[in-house]
Design a protein around this motif. Structure first.
Motif, mmCIF file in Angstrom:
data_model
loop_
_atom_site.group_PDB
_atom_site.id
_atom_site.type_symbol
_atom_site.label_atom_id
_atom_site.label_comp_id
_atom_site.label_asym_id
_atom_site.label_seq_id
_atom_site.Cartn_x
_atom_site.Cartn_y
_atom_site.Cartn_z
ATOM 1 N N LEU A 149 0.828 -1.198 0.000
ATOM 2 C CA LEU A 149 0.000 0.000 0.000
ATOM 3 C C LEU A 149 0.867 1.254 0.000
ATOM 4 O O LEU A 149 0.595 2.209 -0.752
ATOM 5 C CB LEU A 149 -0.928 -0.007 1.219
ATOM 6 C CG LEU A 149 -1.891 1.168 1.334
ATOM 7 C CD1 LEU A 149 -2.818 1.247 0.123
ATOM 8 C CD2 LEU A 149 -2.713 1.058 2.628
ATOM 9 N N LYS A 153 0.929 4.099 -3.008
ATOM 10 C CA LYS A 153 0.682 5.524 -2.736
ATOM 11 C C LYS A 153 1.814 6.380 -3.272
ATOM 12 O O LYS A 153 1.576 7.433 -3.890
ATOM 13 C CB LYS A 153 0.500 5.736 -1.235
ATOM 14 C CG LYS A 153 -0.825 5.208 -0.691
ATOM 15 C CD LYS A 153 -0.941 5.467 0.809
ATOM 16 C CE LYS A 153 -2.292 4.994 1.338
ATOM 17 N NZ LYS A 153 -2.418 5.221 2.805
ATOM 18 N N ASN A 179 -9.756 -10.743 -0.702
ATOM 19 C CA ASN A 179 -10.723 -9.695 -1.031
ATOM 20 C C ASN A 179 -10.483 -8.446 -0.187
ATOM 21 O O ASN A 179 -10.459 -7.319 -0.707
ATOM 22 C CB ASN A 179 -12.146 -10.215 -0.814
ATOM 23 C CG ASN A 179 -13.199 -9.196 -1.185
ATOM 24 O OD1 ASN A 179 -13.409 -8.206 -0.486
ATOM 25 N ND2 ASN A 179 -13.886 -9.421 -2.291
ATOM 26 N N LYS A 180 -10.245 -8.642 1.094
ATOM 27 C CA LYS A 180 -10.057 -7.500 1.991
ATOM 28 C C LYS A 180 -8.806 -6.701 1.631
ATOM 29 O O LYS A 180 -8.854 -5.467 1.503
ATOM 30 C CB LYS A 180 -9.972 -7.991 3.441
ATOM 31 C CG LYS A 180 -9.755 -6.869 4.451
ATOM 32 C CD LYS A 180 -9.674 -7.424 5.870
ATOM 33 C CE LYS A 180 -9.425 -6.298 6.875
ATOM 34 N NZ LYS A 180 -9.324 -6.826 8.275
ATOM 35 N N VAL A 181 -7.696 -7.385 1.454
ATOM 36 C CA VAL A 181 -6.433 -6.697 1.185
ATOM 37 C C VAL A 181 -6.400 -6.104 -0.214
ATOM 38 O O VAL A 181 -6.030 -4.940 -0.412
ATOM 39 C CB VAL A 181 -5.247 -7.658 1.399
ATOM 40 C CG1 VAL A 181 -3.941 -7.011 0.937
ATOM 41 C CG2 VAL A 181 -5.148 -8.066 2.864
ATOM 42 N N SER A 183 -8.829 -5.297 -2.200
ATOM 43 C CA SER A 183 -9.802 -4.216 -2.388
ATOM 44 C C SER A 183 -9.237 -2.877 -1.928
ATOM 45 O O SER A 183 -9.611 -1.821 -2.450
ATOM 46 C CB SER A 183 -11.098 -4.520 -1.624
ATOM 47 O OG SER A 183 -11.780 -5.612 -2.198
ATOM 48 N N GLU A 184 -8.316 -2.899 -0.973
ATOM 49 C CA GLU A 184 -7.690 -1.662 -0.507
ATOM 50 C C GLU A 184 -6.605 -1.198 -1.473
ATOM 51 O O GLU A 184 -6.363 0.004 -1.613
ATOM 52 C CB GLU A 184 -7.094 -1.876 0.881
ATOM 53 C CG GLU A 184 -6.603 -0.594 1.539
ATOM 54 C CD GLU A 184 -6.164 -0.780 2.970
ATOM 55 O OE1 GLU A 184 -5.864 0.226 3.635
ATOM 56 O OE2 GLU A 184 -6.108 -1.930 3.437
ATOM 57 N N LEU A 185 -5.964 -2.149 -2.165
ATOM 58 C CA LEU A 185 -4.880 -1.805 -3.080
ATOM 59 C C LEU A 185 -5.374 -1.412 -4.468
ATOM 60 O O LEU A 185 -4.750 -0.593 -5.151
ATOM 61 C CB LEU A 185 -3.914 -2.989 -3.206
ATOM 62 C CG LEU A 185 -3.134 -3.376 -1.946
ATOM 63 C CD1 LEU A 185 -2.416 -4.701 -2.162
ATOM 64 C CD2 LEU A 185 -2.137 -2.288 -1.584
ATOM 65 N N TYR A 188 -5.578 2.125 -6.526
ATOM 66 C CA TYR A 188 -4.351 2.767 -7.009
ATOM 67 C C TYR A 188 -3.888 2.200 -8.353
ATOM 68 O O TYR A 188 -2.991 2.756 -8.991
ATOM 69 C CB TYR A 188 -3.225 2.584 -5.986
ATOM 70 C CG TYR A 188 -3.515 3.243 -4.663
ATOM 71 C CD1 TYR A 188 -3.205 4.577 -4.445
ATOM 72 C CD2 TYR A 188 -4.136 2.532 -3.635
ATOM 73 C CE1 TYR A 188 -3.485 5.191 -3.227
ATOM 74 C CE2 TYR A 188 -4.427 3.134 -2.423
ATOM 75 C CZ TYR A 188 -4.103 4.463 -2.223
ATOM 76 O OH TYR A 188 -4.403 5.061 -1.027
ATOM 77 N N PHE A 233 -13.342 -0.514 -9.494
ATOM 78 C CA PHE A 233 -12.077 0.021 -8.993
ATOM 79 C C PHE A 233 -11.498 1.159 -9.830
ATOM 80 O O PHE A 233 -10.488 1.748 -9.441
ATOM 81 C CB PHE A 233 -11.042 -1.111 -8.903
ATOM 82 C CG PHE A 233 -11.425 -2.185 -7.935
ATOM 83 C CD1 PHE A 233 -11.447 -1.941 -6.570
ATOM 84 C CD2 PHE A 233 -11.783 -3.450 -8.383
ATOM 85 C CE1 PHE A 233 -11.801 -2.931 -5.665
ATOM 86 C CE2 PHE A 233 -12.132 -4.452 -7.487
ATOM 87 C CZ PHE A 233 -12.147 -4.194 -6.124
#
Length: 340
Positions: A149, A153, A179-181, A183-185, A188, A233
């Motif tokens: 992450l 950024k 899915n959790k990890v 989805s945060e990445l 970008y 996304f």
């Protein structure tokens, strides 16, 4: 010259000779590879400035991995030394109706125990054009999701194009964890790369009218998968490889590139497999090269699929093909006749 930074784990690959099973082997051949390292080697072979970032132990085995990348012109200057071990994986090549098998021995590897302070992303991305990683890297756990992450950024802040191959590995994490990890990445990421299963395994987006066990793949279904991914996304492009598995020895191989509501499909190749490990990475390397070279979407997907098709004919993970060889196949020269 365009500069690409890839980030992930490099491991020692151990495989029995030829098509021997693990239980038959009295010796194992050692080579070095990893998803993002494979991409870097492809790009270096195509004449691009490709760098690989990772952490390897500060001993001779770690240096072997570094030396293997340097052999093919990959920039290893940002690789970090430390940790106790290099990850291993064992490959048993399948044939006919016997599937290939991969066994990992990578727990506690140097990269899996890396910390954010190991990587100065601001310096690493200075002068770069593209950043590539895969879903394998955050799947290794520890602080790697946070490191990925942070890298995304900084890459975005410096204006790099970011690509990610979803590369779901059920032996590394669950669907829910992925899915959790991821989805945060993903917000970008500009270019998402996936195979025919990844979108379903990671995000629950399945292609209609498709049965992977029989090799039935629906073009319309994968256009819809790409559209849903792009809408969720904000991806600029979605590339999906389409593998029709006839047997461990014979596959049908094609791909699709989706952007701005339009899908471009490559020709389909019938592939007699020498070694399929690294096939998806060779697709990613071909796609990054072609997009950075200004190819149209149609030419880009044709080049990427041709590159990956040829990789299936090469032992071990690295795709050791030149641009001219890939272009020859992409332009229709699929006869395999001797070049004199």
């Amino acid at each position: 010259m365009k500069r690409i930074i890839t980030f992930g784990e490099i491991m020692m690959r151990l495989n029995p000779e030829g098509y021997l099973r693990f239980v038959q082997a009295d010796a194992f051949e050692a080579t070095y590879a990893g998803g993002e390292a494979n991409v870097a080697v492809s790009l270096a072979n195509y004449g691009m400035d490709a760098a690989f970032v990772t952490k390897v132990p500060a001993h001779e085995i770690g240096q072997c991995a570094v030396n293997e990348l340097r052999r093919y012109g990959v920039d290893t200057s940002a690789m970090v030394r430390g940790g106790e071990r290099l990850g291993l994986y064992f490959v048993e090549k399948g044939a006919s109706q016997r599937a290939s098998k991969v066994i990992y021995d990578r727990a506690g590897s140097a990269i899996a125990k890396a910390s954010p302070s190991d990587f100065d992303w601001k310096a690493i991305f200075n002068g770069a054009d593209w950043f590539h990683f895969t879903g394998i890297t955050p799947a290794l756990g520890g602080e790697l999701p946070a490191i990925c992450l942070e890298a995304c950024k900084e890459a975005k802040a410096q204006g790099l194009t970011i690509s990610c191959d979803l590369n779901y590995r059920k032996k590394l994490w669950t669907n829910e964890e992925a899915n959790k990890v991821m989805s945060e990445l993903m917000p970008y990421v500009d270019v998402c790369i996936a195979n025919e299963e990844d979108a379903k395994d990671v995000f629950g987006i399945a292609a209609a009218d498709t049965d992977l066990t029989t090799g039935k793949l629906s073009h319309e279904g994968y256009v819809d998968v790409a559209r849903q991914l792009a809408e969720r996304f904000g991806f600029k492009k979605v590339a999906i490889t389409l593998r029709g598995s006839i047997s461990a020895s014979d596959n049908d191989w094609a791909g699709m590139l989706y952007s701005d509501g339009k899908a471009s499909f490559s020709p389909q190749y019938h592939v007699r497999i020498v070694d399929r490990v690294g096939g998806g990475d060779s697709f990613g390397g071909g796609l990054i090269y072609s997009l950075l070279s200004g190819y149209s979407d149609q030419d880009a997907i044709n080049f990427a699929v041709a590159a990956s098709c040829l990789k299936h004919s090469i032992e071990h993970d690295f795709n050791l093909m030149s641009v001219s060889e890939v272009k020859s196949l992409a332009d229709g020269n699929a006869s395999g006749r001797v070049q004199r």
